[in-house]
Enzyme design. Structure first.
Site, PDB file in Angstrom:
ATOM      1  N   THR A  43       0.833  -1.201   0.000  1.00 47.00           N
ATOM      2  CA  THR A  43       0.000   0.000   0.000  1.00 47.00           C
ATOM      3  C   THR A  43       0.868   1.252   0.000  1.00 47.00           C
ATOM      4  O   THR A  43       0.623   2.193  -0.763  1.00 47.00           O
ATOM      5  CB  THR A  43      -0.902   0.020   1.249  1.00 47.00           C
ATOM      6  OG1 THR A  43      -1.626  -1.199   1.309  1.00 47.00           O
ATOM      7  CG2 THR A  43      -1.850   1.195   1.222  1.00 47.00           C
ATOM      8  N   THR A  44       1.900   1.255   0.842  1.00 49.66           N
ATOM      9  CA  THR A  44       2.778   2.419   0.956  1.00 49.66           C
ATOM     10  C   THR A  44       3.536   2.664  -0.342  1.00 49.66           C
ATOM     11  O   THR A  44       3.904   3.797  -0.650  1.00 49.66           O
ATOM     12  CB  THR A  44       3.759   2.224   2.121  1.00 49.66           C
ATOM     13  OG1 THR A  44       3.032   1.819   3.282  1.00 49.66           O
ATOM     14  CG2 THR A  44       4.522   3.497   2.438  1.00 49.66           C
ATOM     15  N   TYR A 106     -12.944  -5.881  -1.640  1.00 49.34           N
ATOM     16  CA  TYR A 106     -14.171  -5.540  -2.346  1.00 49.34           C
ATOM     17  C   TYR A 106     -15.154  -6.703  -2.490  1.00 49.34           C
ATOM     18  O   TYR A 106     -16.330  -6.566  -2.210  1.00 49.34           O
ATOM     19  CB  TYR A 106     -13.883  -4.931  -3.737  1.00 49.34           C
ATOM     20  CG  TYR A 106     -15.138  -4.439  -4.436  1.00 49.34           C
ATOM     21  CD1 TYR A 106     -15.773  -3.281  -4.015  1.00 49.34           C
ATOM     22  CD2 TYR A 106     -15.697  -5.158  -5.483  1.00 49.34           C
ATOM     23  CE1 TYR A 106     -16.940  -2.848  -4.632  1.00 49.34           C
ATOM     24  CE2 TYR A 106     -16.860  -4.732  -6.103  1.00 49.34           C
ATOM     25  CZ  TYR A 106     -17.479  -3.572  -5.676  1.00 49.34           C
ATOM     26  OH  TYR A 106     -18.635  -3.156  -6.277  1.00 49.34           O
ATOM     27  N   TYR A 132      -1.587 -10.926   4.630  1.00 48.12           N
ATOM     28  CA  TYR A 132      -1.717  -9.540   5.079  1.00 48.12           C
ATOM     29  C   TYR A 132      -3.186  -9.269   5.395  1.00 48.12           C
ATOM     30  O   TYR A 132      -4.038  -9.330   4.515  1.00 48.12           O
ATOM     31  CB  TYR A 132      -1.204  -8.601   3.989  1.00 48.12           C
ATOM     32  CG  TYR A 132      -1.281  -7.119   4.275  1.00 48.12           C
ATOM     33  CD1 TYR A 132      -1.470  -6.615   5.558  1.00 48.12           C
ATOM     34  CD2 TYR A 132      -1.136  -6.206   3.234  1.00 48.12           C
ATOM     35  CE1 TYR A 132      -1.530  -5.257   5.800  1.00 48.12           C
ATOM     36  CE2 TYR A 132      -1.193  -4.831   3.461  1.00 48.12           C
ATOM     37  CZ  TYR A 132      -1.392  -4.368   4.743  1.00 48.12           C
ATOM     38  OH  TYR A 132      -1.449  -3.016   4.979  1.00 48.12           O
ATOM     39  N   ARG A 137      -8.955  -1.453   5.125  1.00 47.50           N
ATOM     40  CA  ARG A 137      -8.807  -1.132   3.705  1.00 47.50           C
ATOM     41  C   ARG A 137      -9.557  -2.107   2.800  1.00 47.50           C
ATOM     42  O   ARG A 137     -10.004  -1.729   1.725  1.00 47.50           O
ATOM     43  CB  ARG A 137      -7.320  -1.126   3.303  1.00 47.50           C
ATOM     44  CG  ARG A 137      -6.587   0.144   3.691  1.00 47.50           C
ATOM     45  CD  ARG A 137      -5.185   0.167   3.100  1.00 47.50           C
ATOM     46  NE  ARG A 137      -4.479   1.386   3.418  1.00 47.50           N
ATOM     47  CZ  ARG A 137      -4.444   2.472   2.646  1.00 47.50           C
ATOM     48  NH1 ARG A 137      -5.086   2.480   1.500  1.00 47.50           N
ATOM     49  NH2 ARG A 137      -3.768   3.537   3.011  1.00 47.50           N
ATOM     50  N   LYS A 160       1.041 -10.407   8.407  1.00 44.02           N
ATOM     51  CA  LYS A 160       1.091  -8.992   8.780  1.00 44.02           C
ATOM     52  C   LYS A 160      -0.297  -8.647   9.293  1.00 44.02           C
ATOM     53  O   LYS A 160      -1.271  -8.668   8.538  1.00 44.02           O
ATOM     54  CB  LYS A 160       1.468  -8.124   7.574  1.00 44.02           C
ATOM     55  CG  LYS A 160       1.453  -6.629   7.866  1.00 44.02           C
ATOM     56  CD  LYS A 160       1.731  -5.817   6.604  1.00 44.02           C
ATOM     57  CE  LYS A 160       1.640  -4.320   6.885  1.00 44.02           C
ATOM     58  NZ  LYS A 160       1.846  -3.508   5.653  1.00 44.02           N
ATOM     59  N   ILE A 205       6.045  -4.618  10.003  1.00 45.82           N
ATOM     60  CA  ILE A 205       6.176  -4.132   8.629  1.00 45.82           C
ATOM     61  C   ILE A 205       5.689  -2.698   8.683  1.00 45.82           C
ATOM     62  O   ILE A 205       4.497  -2.438   8.847  1.00 45.82           O
ATOM     63  CB  ILE A 205       5.407  -5.009   7.633  1.00 45.82           C
ATOM     64  CG1 ILE A 205       6.056  -6.405   7.584  1.00 45.82           C
ATOM     65  CG2 ILE A 205       5.398  -4.372   6.246  1.00 45.82           C
ATOM     66  CD1 ILE A 205       5.359  -7.392   6.671  1.00 45.82           C
TER      67      ILE A 205
END
Length: 294
Positions: A43-44, A106, A132, A137, A160, A205
């Protein structure tokens, strides 16, 4: 996979293009700061906004420049199992040491769907897979009991955990560690890393380590060494910056912070926008208070 601090790297852009020279310089900054792993295209790293061609370039750059000094773990998750497998195989072929696979977003799979999704990805690979979990999100939460069902898949090596629910984290550690002590549990939230590692987790992380690799590595290493008081002091010292880097959607504030340190431009891809002035002022203040300058 690793114990300690892995940085969820930003991706530098310049005039619309991936800035490879800046990326190499930034990787050096991370390694000099003592991080234990590099996480690419999460994401980052603005993974949703890069092209397929750029994905290959970014992965290849990270693998070649790190040159085996620390593991390179590539974000390869999507909301399609077939596409996730394809991106994961690509990362493996390009030399990644492991993949980080987010829960499908989604389409909201069931827990059985999540179980089958991660098994399908792992069975297509010979490198390690890290699950993850970031329901804020994705709208999808993988439960500790489902993670425990994945323990019989050897190359699913860790998770994560960014649910933000410390009771869920404790239940996860309680279920997985007695069965597979080598199964890594990483915090996905900087402000909860101290608590998760103290509860028996293995590291972080991190977003914050983009701008403070040495400081975050020090905090986590102190916990793992059993020096909880020194780690607690560092956690509280870093806490304002941990919160400040999330006053707007990640990676908006941290991209500004890395630019402030001179490692990239502020450029970020739509639909994200560059940091507001109030966010810049907050990040400037938090970095200055910590003595972190470019």
């Amino acid at each position: 996979m690793f114990r300690g601090t892995g940085t969820a790297l930003i991706t530098p852009f310049n005039e619309g293009a991936f800035d490879e020279a800046a990326y190499r310089k930034f990787i050096d900054f991370q390694l000099e700061g003592g991080v234990d792993a590099l996480i690419v295209l999460g994401t980052t790293g603005e993974a949703p906004s890069v092209t397929e061609e750029e994905r290959a370039r970014i992965i290849s750059c990270a693998v070649s420049h790190s040159n085996g000094r620390v593991p390179v773990i590539v974000g390869t998750g999507s909301n399609s199992t077939a596409h996730t497998v394809s991106m994961s195989v690509q990362a493996q072929e390009l030399g990644a040491d492991g993949v980080l696979v987010v829960t499908p977003y989604y389409n909201k799979p069931t827990q059985e769907g999540l179980h089958l999704h991660f098994k399908a990805v792992a069975e297509a690979l010979s490198i390690p897979v890290i699950v993850y979990n970031v329901p804020g999100r994705t709208g999808c939460n993988i439960l500790p009991e489902t993670v425990a069902r994945l323990l019989d898949t050897p190359n699913i090596v860790g998770i994560k955990e960014a649910s933000g629910d410390m009771a869920q984290v404790d239940q996860l550690i309680r279920l997985v560690k007695p069965v597979r002590p080598d199964f890594m549990v990483y915090s996905g939230n900087d402000d909860q890393a101290f608590h998760l590692v103290c509860s028996g987790g293995d590291g972080i992380i991190s977003v914050l380590s983009n701008v403070a690799p040495r400081e975050m590595s020090f905090m986590v290493d102190r916990i793992l060494a059993g020096d909880l008081e020194e780690a607690r002091i560092e956690h509280l010292r870093l806490f304002p910056l941990m919160k400040g880097l999330f006053v707007e959607s990640n990676p908006i504030p941290v991209k500004y912070g890395v630019a402030k340190l001179g490692y990239c431009t502020e450029e970020i891809r739509l639909p994200l926008t560059t940091a507001s002035q109030s966010t810049k002022d907050r990040v400037d203040r938090d970095l200055e208070n910590l003595g972190i300058t470019g």
